[in-house]
Motif scaffolding. Structure first.
Motif, PDB file in Angstrom:
ATOM      1  N   TYR A   1     -13.514  -3.313   6.388  1.00  0.00           N
ATOM      2  CA  TYR A   1     -13.242  -4.143   5.091  1.00  0.00           C
ATOM      3  C   TYR A   1     -11.867  -3.884   4.626  1.00  0.00           C
ATOM      4  CZ  TYR A   1     -14.594  -6.682   0.784  1.00  0.00           C
ATOM      5  OH  TYR A   1     -14.779  -7.437  -0.240  1.00  0.00           O
ATOM      6  N   PRO A   2     -11.078  -4.992   4.284  1.00  0.00           N
ATOM      7  CA  PRO A   2      -9.706  -4.807   4.024  1.00  0.00           C
ATOM      8  C   PRO A   2      -9.491  -4.033   2.539  1.00  0.00           C
ATOM      9  CG  PRO A   2     -10.610  -7.126   3.276  1.00  0.00           C
ATOM     10  CD  PRO A   2     -11.493  -6.300   3.948  1.00  0.00           C
TER      11      PRO A   2
ATOM     12  N   ASP B   1      -9.060   1.235   6.950  1.00  0.00           N
ATOM     13  CA  ASP B   1      -7.736   1.295   6.336  1.00  0.00           C
ATOM     14  C   ASP B   1      -7.437   2.656   5.618  1.00  0.00           C
ATOM     15  OD1 ASP B   1      -7.108  -1.150   6.864  1.00  0.00           O
ATOM     16  OD2 ASP B   1      -7.542  -2.158   4.939  1.00  0.00           O
TER      17      ASP B   1
ATOM     18  N   GLY C   1      -4.351  -2.215   4.946  1.00  0.00           N
ATOM     19  CA  GLY C   1      -4.336  -3.818   4.504  1.00  0.00           C
ATOM     20  C   GLY C   1      -4.432  -4.715   5.747  1.00  0.00           C
TER      21      GLY C   1
ATOM     22  N   GLY D   1      -5.536  -7.175   8.074  1.00  0.00           N
ATOM     23  CA  GLY D   1      -6.626  -8.339   7.866  1.00  0.00           C
ATOM     24  C   GLY D   1      -7.684  -8.313   9.291  1.00  0.00           C
ATOM     25  N   TRP D   2      -8.455  -7.253   9.474  1.00  0.00           N
ATOM     26  CA  TRP D   2      -9.200  -7.125  10.664  1.00  0.00           C
ATOM     27  C   TRP D   2     -10.188  -8.447  10.978  1.00  0.00           C
ATOM     28  CZ3 TRP D   2      -7.837  -3.009  13.368  1.00  0.00           C
ATOM     29  CH2 TRP D   2      -7.048  -1.893  12.541  1.00  0.00           C
TER      30      TRP D   2
ATOM     31  N   SER E   1      -9.852 -11.219   8.733  1.00  0.00           N
ATOM     32  CA  SER E   1      -9.378 -12.500   8.001  1.00  0.00           C
ATOM     33  C   SER E   1      -8.049 -12.884   8.683  1.00  0.00           C
ATOM     34  CB  SER E   1      -8.598 -12.263   6.832  1.00  0.00           C
ATOM     35  OG  SER E   1      -7.678 -11.174   6.532  1.00  0.00           O
ATOM     36  N   ASP E   2      -7.434 -12.105   9.686  1.00  0.00           N
ATOM     37  CA  ASP E   2      -6.271 -12.488  10.448  1.00  0.00           C
ATOM     38  C   ASP E   2      -6.679 -13.060  12.027  1.00  0.00           C
ATOM     39  OD1 ASP E   2      -3.749 -12.931  11.986  1.00  0.00           O
ATOM     40  OD2 ASP E   2      -2.875 -11.112  10.904  1.00  0.00           O
TER      41      ASP E   2
ATOM     42  N   ALA F   1      -9.070 -10.738  14.584  1.00  0.00           N
ATOM     43  CA  ALA F   1     -10.514 -11.098  14.486  1.00  0.00           C
ATOM     44  C   ALA F   1     -11.368 -11.028  15.342  1.00  0.00           C
ATOM     45  CB  ALA F   1     -10.711 -12.467  13.435  1.00  0.00           C
TER      46      ALA F   1
ATOM     47  N   THR G   1     -18.113 -12.732  10.264  1.00  0.00           N
ATOM     48  CA  THR G   1     -16.906 -13.831   9.960  1.00  0.00           C
ATOM     49  C   THR G   1     -17.400 -15.205   9.853  1.00  0.00           C
ATOM     50  OG1 THR G   1     -16.533 -14.418  12.365  1.00  0.00           O
ATOM     51  CG2 THR G   1     -15.296 -12.447  11.655  1.00  0.00           C
TER      52      THR G   1
ATOM     53  N   PRO H   1     -11.334 -16.494  10.921  1.00  0.00           N
ATOM     54  CA  PRO H   1     -10.717 -17.521   9.970  1.00  0.00           C
ATOM     55  C   PRO H   1     -10.238 -18.755  10.713  1.00  0.00           C
ATOM     56  CG  PRO H   1      -9.113 -15.742  10.862  1.00  0.00           C
ATOM     57  CD  PRO H   1     -10.479 -15.650  11.317  1.00  0.00           C
TER      58      PRO H   1
END
Length: 319
Positions: free
Chosen positions: A151-152, A159, A170, A172-173, A175-176, A180, A260, A264
């Motif tokens: 989780y971010p 993190d 930070g 984005g595991w 969200s990037d 992802a 996910t 994303p």
């Protein structure tokens, strides 16, 4: 005085003709071929597999809607639309990319873990349990567990671990787009490697010990015994593991849907999630069925190629 001829064996009393079937028992084709015992399975197989396949093929040729409307015959229009839909091809590419990224580490890690567990002589049960236990977890537990880990911000364990070592947190595991799919692959490897590990471990235990003894007497080192004895004896198991892993990775759905939802920007959306969204979110059951059959044809093609390669390998080994 007249002499009587002695009774011959042919003159002995024969059993009545109508008593022969009673002695042998009545043989019916139904019981002779075992259909009595297989009929329940065949009925369930036809009801829950063959009939849905036929019904799905029929739906793929129409404009069926989940609301009950539509149902008109449109022929191969759904297939033509699917083959020209960029979203379908993107989802198919994500599925293939996930299969490539996950199959290699799952096969190699399963082999390495099995070799380590097979060679251990102390608390070997603990190592076997620790590597196989994640495979017993349901997909929902796995997805939620790894959501907490990666989780971010400051809530994720990953993190926090990075911050402990002085690295920048930070990331984005999920969200990037760069991380992802790799995060999903890492989750899948941790979750399902236990099955391949178990197959390899069983194959290692079935290798005759005298092969290692003969190689050791010939002066073979540990690496040479692994290369010339262990790996050749595991060839068939490796083929089975690769085939099963390819088919399992091509059908990925659960962990991606939980972690996910395909994001994303649809960077992790596999083909089965695309089918789900088109059929149950977009209400286009006919179109989703057509995409399913295109994907089914791809899986059949992969299976045929694997069988062909396996047959060729067996022919080369038998020469």
């Amino acid at each position: 005085m007249t002499a009587t001829a002695p009774a011959t064996p042919s003159a002995a009393a024969a059993p009545p003709a109508d008593s022969a079937p009673a002695a042998r028992g009545i043989r019916r084709p139904w019981t002779e071929h075992g259909l009595t015992f297989t009929a329940p399975f065949l009925l369930m197989y036809a009801l829950f597999l063959l009939w849905p396949v036929v019904l799905g093929l029929k739906m793929s040729l129409g404009d069926d809607n989940i609301t009950g409307s539509g149902g008109e015959f449109v022929g191969f229009d759904n297939y033509a639309e699917a083959l020209t839909d960029p979203g379908m091809w993107d989802a198919l590419w994500n599925t293939v990319w996930f299969t490539v990224l996950s199959t290699v580490p799952l096969v190699l890690c399963g082999l390495v873990f099995a070799l380590l567990a097979h060679g251990l002589r102390f608390v070997d049960w603990l190592w076997r349990l620790s590597w196989f236990a994640p495979f017993l977890l349901p997909s929902g537990i796995v997805g939620l567990l790894w959501l907490w880990i990666i989780y971010p911000a400051e809530f994720g364990f990953a993190d926090q671990l990075l911050a402990t070592f002085g690295l920048e947190p930070g990331i984005g595991w999920l969200s990037d787009e760069r991380y992802a799919m790799l995060s999903i692959v890492g989750t899948t490897v941790w979750w399902t490697v236990g099955f391949n590990f178990l197959l390899y471990l069983a194959a290692l235990q079935s290798i005759p010990q005298h092969l290692y003894e003969a190689a050791e007497l010939d002066g073979a080192t540990a690496w040479q015994r692994l290369r010339h004895v262990t790996l050749p004896m595991l060839r068939r198991t490796t083929l089975v593991v690769v085939v099963l892993q390819l088919l399992a990775s091509l059908k990925v759905f659960d962990q991606i849907y939980i972690m996910t939802q395909g994001g994303p920007d649809d960077a992790t959306r596999p083909i089965l999630l695309y089918v789900y969204q088109e059929g149950f979110t977009g209400y286009r059951i006919g179109y989703a069925s057509a995409v399913s059959y295109i994907f089914f044809a791809l899986i059949v093609l992969v299976s045929l190629v694997q069988l062909r390669l396996a047959r060729r390998s067996r022919e080369e080994n038998s020469r």
